[in-house]
Design a protein around this motif. Structure first.
Motif, PDB file in Angstrom:
ATOM      1  N   GLU A 495       0.827  -1.208   0.000  1.00 38.96           N
ATOM      2  CA  GLU A 495       0.000   0.000   0.000  1.00 38.96           C
ATOM      3  C   GLU A 495       0.863   1.261   0.000  1.00 38.96           C
ATOM      4  O   GLU A 495       0.615   2.204  -0.775  1.00 38.96           O
ATOM      5  CB  GLU A 495      -0.919  -0.038   1.221  1.00 38.96           C
ATOM      6  N   ASP A 496       1.903   1.280   0.843  1.00 41.34           N
ATOM      7  CA  ASP A 496       2.762   2.467   0.932  1.00 41.34           C
ATOM      8  C   ASP A 496       3.495   2.726  -0.375  1.00 41.34           C
ATOM      9  O   ASP A 496       3.601   3.877  -0.837  1.00 41.34           O
ATOM     10  CB  ASP A 496       3.766   2.301   2.084  1.00 41.34           C
ATOM     11  N   GLU A 497       4.035   1.661  -1.003  1.00 42.07           N
ATOM     12  CA  GLU A 497       4.744   1.841  -2.260  1.00 42.07           C
ATOM     13  C   GLU A 497       3.791   2.331  -3.346  1.00 42.07           C
ATOM     14  O   GLU A 497       4.163   3.141  -4.211  1.00 42.07           O
ATOM     15  CB  GLU A 497       5.417   0.542  -2.694  1.00 42.07           C
ATOM     16  N   ALA A 498       2.537   1.846  -3.321  1.00 38.84           N
ATOM     17  CA  ALA A 498       1.555   2.273  -4.305  1.00 38.84           C
ATOM     18  C   ALA A 498       1.292   3.771  -4.191  1.00 38.84           C
ATOM     19  O   ALA A 498       1.210   4.480  -5.209  1.00 38.84           O
ATOM     20  CB  ALA A 498       0.258   1.490  -4.126  1.00 38.84           C
ATOM     21  N   LEU A 499       1.183   4.256  -2.952  1.00 37.62           N
ATOM     22  CA  LEU A 499       0.940   5.692  -2.750  1.00 37.62           C
ATOM     23  C   LEU A 499       2.143   6.519  -3.214  1.00 37.62           C
ATOM     24  O   LEU A 499       1.984   7.581  -3.841  1.00 37.62           O
ATOM     25  CB  LEU A 499       0.627   5.968  -1.283  1.00 37.62           C
ATOM     26  N   ARG A 500       3.363   6.048  -2.923  1.00 38.25           N
ATOM     27  CA  ARG A 500       4.566   6.762  -3.372  1.00 38.25           C
ATOM     28  C   ARG A 500       4.656   6.759  -4.892  1.00 38.25           C
ATOM     29  O   ARG A 500       5.039   7.759  -5.521  1.00 38.25           O
ATOM     30  CB  ARG A 500       5.818   6.115  -2.766  1.00 38.25           C
ATOM     31  N   LEU A 501       4.275   5.637  -5.501  1.00 34.95           N
ATOM     32  CA  LEU A 501       4.334   5.517  -6.957  1.00 34.95           C
ATOM     33  C   LEU A 501       3.348   6.482  -7.617  1.00 34.95           C
ATOM     34  O   LEU A 501       3.673   7.149  -8.611  1.00 34.95           O
ATOM     35  CB  LEU A 501       4.023   4.073  -7.357  1.00 34.95           C
ATOM     36  N   LEU A 502       2.144   6.579  -7.084  1.00 35.41           N
ATOM     37  CA  LEU A 502       1.152   7.495  -7.650  1.00 35.41           C
ATOM     38  C   LEU A 502       1.593   8.950  -7.493  1.00 35.41           C
ATOM     39  O   LEU A 502       1.390   9.782  -8.399  1.00 35.41           O
ATOM     40  CB  LEU A 502      -0.204   7.285  -6.951  1.00 35.41           C
ATOM     41  N   LEU A 503       2.204   9.243  -6.346  1.00 42.67           N
ATOM     42  CA  LEU A 503       2.670  10.608  -6.102  1.00 42.67           C
ATOM     43  C   LEU A 503       3.816  10.968  -7.045  1.00 42.67           C
ATOM     44  O   LEU A 503       3.862  12.076  -7.612  1.00 42.67           O
ATOM     45  CB  LEU A 503       3.114  10.746  -4.639  1.00 42.67           C
ATOM     46  N   ALA A 530      -7.255   3.053   1.034  1.00 45.02           N
ATOM     47  CA  ALA A 530      -6.229   4.089   1.215  1.00 45.02           C
ATOM     48  C   ALA A 530      -5.924   4.791  -0.111  1.00 45.02           C
ATOM     49  O   ALA A 530      -5.775   6.022  -0.161  1.00 45.02           O
ATOM     50  CB  ALA A 530      -4.958   3.471   1.790  1.00 45.02           C
ATOM     51  N   VAL A 531      -5.839   4.032  -1.202  1.00 47.05           N
ATOM     52  CA  VAL A 531      -5.559   4.620  -2.514  1.00 47.05           C
ATOM     53  C   VAL A 531      -6.720   5.517  -2.955  1.00 47.05           C
ATOM     54  O   VAL A 531      -6.514   6.628  -3.467  1.00 47.05           O
ATOM     55  CB  VAL A 531      -5.295   3.517  -3.555  1.00 47.05           C
ATOM     56  N   LEU A 532      -7.945   5.059  -2.768  1.00 47.53           N
ATOM     57  CA  LEU A 532      -9.114   5.858  -3.144  1.00 47.53           C
ATOM     58  C   LEU A 532      -9.177   7.152  -2.344  1.00 47.53           C
ATOM     59  O   LEU A 532      -9.551   8.210  -2.868  1.00 47.53           O
ATOM     60  CB  LEU A 532     -10.392   5.038  -2.959  1.00 47.53           C
ATOM     61  N   ALA A 533      -8.801   7.067  -1.052  1.00 51.23           N
ATOM     62  CA  ALA A 533      -8.776   8.273  -0.221  1.00 51.23           C
ATOM     63  C   ALA A 533      -7.716   9.251  -0.733  1.00 51.23           C
ATOM     64  O   ALA A 533      -7.925  10.474  -0.745  1.00 51.23           O
ATOM     65  CB  ALA A 533      -8.511   7.898   1.231  1.00 51.23           C
ATOM     66  N   PHE A 534      -6.581   8.707  -1.169  1.00 53.08           N
ATOM     67  CA  PHE A 534      -5.512   9.557  -1.711  1.00 53.08           C
ATOM     68  C   PHE A 534      -5.961  10.221  -3.016  1.00 53.08           C
ATOM     69  O   PHE A 534      -5.702  11.405  -3.257  1.00 53.08           O
ATOM     70  CB  PHE A 534      -4.258   8.710  -1.946  1.00 53.08           C
ATOM     71  N   LEU A 535      -6.633   9.461  -3.874  1.00 53.64           N
ATOM     72  CA  LEU A 535      -7.078  10.006  -5.160  1.00 53.64           C
ATOM     73  C   LEU A 535      -8.231  10.988  -4.992  1.00 53.64           C
ATOM     74  O   LEU A 535      -8.403  11.904  -5.802  1.00 53.64           O
ATOM     75  CB  LEU A 535      -7.509   8.870  -6.097  1.00 53.64           C
TER      76      LEU A 535
END
Length: 587
Positions: A495-503, A530-535
């Motif tokens: 999950e953390d790497e996915a958020l860093r990758l999107l950023l 978590a990804v949906l909240a970030f987006l």
């Protein structure tokens, strides 16, 4: 409300059981009352002989003997009744006999009352009092029977003593009245305590029986689970073993023709493995309650046609005749689930038929119809009819030949028929064949117009897909497969790497695909959230897992995410991705 109704029904059953036990105890103690009656009546006649006319004494004794004989016949009939007959009438019969006996004993307070002989009067009074009080010992389990005997026995003697006018007689009469009233209250209180003791004992016995039944059920479930896991483990290992050998052969083979042949074998092993896992998933979905029923009117012949098209070649390979009787019936049910049931039944019939054939047809039976699958196969012994719906239970397949099925079809059929609220029955004769009947509600209206088949969803090149998968090999294979289809793939192992990758990439994926079980006790549902909240916007989510536990199915369903299970066929995976992207673009 339902729990209250169940408890009320349980209380009614318990009260009925208590009353039945009380009546049974009444009859079992009746011999004590018979003996007490015989001794006291004989003693009374002997004592009053000469003081009362002999014809009166003998007539009274004969009447009492006749009633005792009648009670004896009643007792005999009770103990020779069918054991299941615990009707309340047996208590009523005995109470009536007690009332007649009490009236005869009560008549002694008038007929056998010796005028001007106070000593005889006192003896008679105390004998009647003793008879009345003693009846409680024999009739304590059934209070109406005690009342029926005690009150008629006491009242005539009390009234006669009070009417004599003598001080001693009046005192005896008043004492007798006080004794009768006091003893009635005592008997009522003692009977209530006795009833509560019986109730408590029965309640404890019921609890003990329930615990014993639950323990036995748990043992059976544990044994069933052990058999289930053993059979599943065997059936899973077979294609995996073959896959390992074929893969090893493929690494050392250079002949293109042989490589093609080995690849076909690998694909067949994959199909076998996926078939078993899909069947296990069907069982899990049904047990989890996530399979929804969508009933509608539809022509049954459409389903028959598809089944005939798919299974006629299979029957022909075994030199079997497969006949489908045409029908114009329009039924009301879930067409998808009905077709799944019929496919399992027809497949099972073909697998277990060596010669002859299989017949599929429909019969009208009032508001319901009945689909029948008839075969001329090996048949089912009577003692096995209840077992054939258990998981992995197969007849005549101890070697676990996958060509004869895997033993989950009928288990799925039973669950699906229960979900639809329909009945399924089996009739069979060993060596002659089996008929499976599946009830189906007839439709009151006509079937809806046929809907044009939808075109398969197309891929969307350059659409961005985010993959969250902690297994390197699986992540790499998914990324390569989707990239070959023209998608832009962002792959992360957490999950953390996915958020860093999107950023970092400043990308907005059109679809999120995540494995359910991730590292550090995280799961795909939480990662997707978590990804949906970030987006900050909604995106379709696909959860892929090898976990078939009912809890996983319910969790994914509650979030509205699409849940797919490993191993996925490439075509299935491709279509699912395209379909979800199509819906996202159209919404």
């Amino acid at each position: 409300m339902q729990d209250t109704a169940i408890r009320a029904a349980d209380d009614v059953t318990l009260n009925q059981h208590i009353r039945a036990l009380a009546v049974d105890q009444l009859y079992r103690q009746a011999s004590l009352m018979q003996l007490l009656t015989l001794l006291n009546s004989g003693f009374l006649v002997y004592l009053l002989w000469g003081a009362i006319a002999s014809e009166v004494l003998l007539s009274w004794l004969a009447l009492l003997a006749f009633v005792a004989l009648g009670r004896g016949v009643l007792i005999y009939r009770y103990f020779n009744r069918p054991r299941r007959d615990m009707a309340p009438r047996w208590g009523n019969y005995f109470t009536l006999a007690a009332l007649v006996g009490g009236m005869i004993w009560g008549s002694a307070g008038v007929l056998l009352f010796a005028p001007d002989q106070i000593a005889y009067q006192v003896i008679l009074f105390f004998l009647l009092t003793g008879m009345g009080a003693g009846s409680y010992v024999a009739n304590s389990s059934h209070l109406p029977t005690f009342y029926a005997f005690f009150v008629p026995t006491m009242i005539p003697a009390i009234v006669r003593l009070l009417s004599e006018g003598d001080k001693l007689q009046i005192t005896l009469g008043l004492w007798g009245a006080a004794f009768m009233i006091t003893f009635l209250f005592f008997a009522r209180s003692a009977s209530q305590k006795q009833q509560e003791a019986i109730r408590l004992r029965l309640h404890n016995q019921i609890l003990a029986d329930e615990m014993a039944n639950k323990h036995k059920a748990a043992e059976r479930a544990n044994m069933s689970k052990t058999r289930f896991l053993a059979a599943a483990s065997h059936d899973l290992r077979q294609p995996l073993f073959a896959l390992g050998l074929y893969t090893e052969m493929l690494e050392h083979e250079s002949d293109p023709e042989k490589i093609h042949t080995i690849a076909a074998f690998i694909k067949q092993s994959f199909v076998s493995l996926k078939g078993l896992l899909d069947a296990l998933l069907d069982i899990s979905k049904l047990d989890a309650g996530v399979v929804k029923v969508h009933k509608e009117s539809f022509p049954l012949q459409k389903v028959f046609d598809r089944i005939q098209c798919d299974y006629e070649p299979l029957a022909r390979e075994k030199n079997l005749a497969f006949r489908v009787v045409a029908t114009s019936a329009v039924v009301f049910s879930d067409p998808t689930l009905v077709e799944r049931i019929l496919r399992n039944l027809v497949s099972n019939a073909i697998n277990y038929t060596r010669e002859g054939g299989v017949l599929l047809g429909y019969r009208r039976r009032g508001p319901h119809g009945e689909i029948q699958v008839y075969d001329t196969g090996i048949g089912i012994p009577n003692h096995e009819l209840e077992n054939i719906f258990q998981e992995f239970h197969q007849l005549a397949n101890p070697e676990r030949d996958r060509g004869k099925g895997i033993g989950l079809g009928l288990a799925i059929v039973q669950r699906l028929s229960g979900l639809l609220g329909e009945k399924i029955s089996v009739q069979s004769q060993v060596g002659r064949g089996t008929t499976v009947c599946f009830s189906l509600q007839r439709s009151n209206g006509s079937a809806p117009a046929a809907i044009r088949d939808e075109e398969p969803p197309k891929t969307h090149p350059n659409a961005t897909i985010l993959i969250i998968e902690d297994d390197n090999e699986v992540r790499r294979s998914m990324q390569s497969f989707l990239a070959e289809l023209g998608y832009i793939v962002l792959a992360a192992d957490s999950e953390d790497e996915a958020l860093r990758l999107l950023l970092r990439e400043k990308a907005v994926p059109g679809l999120i695909i995540s494995d359910y079980r991730l590292r550090n006790e995280r799961n795909g549902v939480a990662a997707a959230e978590a990804v949906l909240a970030f987006l900050g916007k909604a995106r379709p989510v696909m959860i892929i897992t090898g976990d078939t536990a009912p809890e996983r199915l319910r969790e994914a369903s509650s979030h509205g995410y699409r849940l797919l299970h490993k191993p996925l066929a490439p075509q299935e995976f491709r279509l699912a991705v395209a379909e979800m992207l199509n819906r996202a673009k159209s919404s």
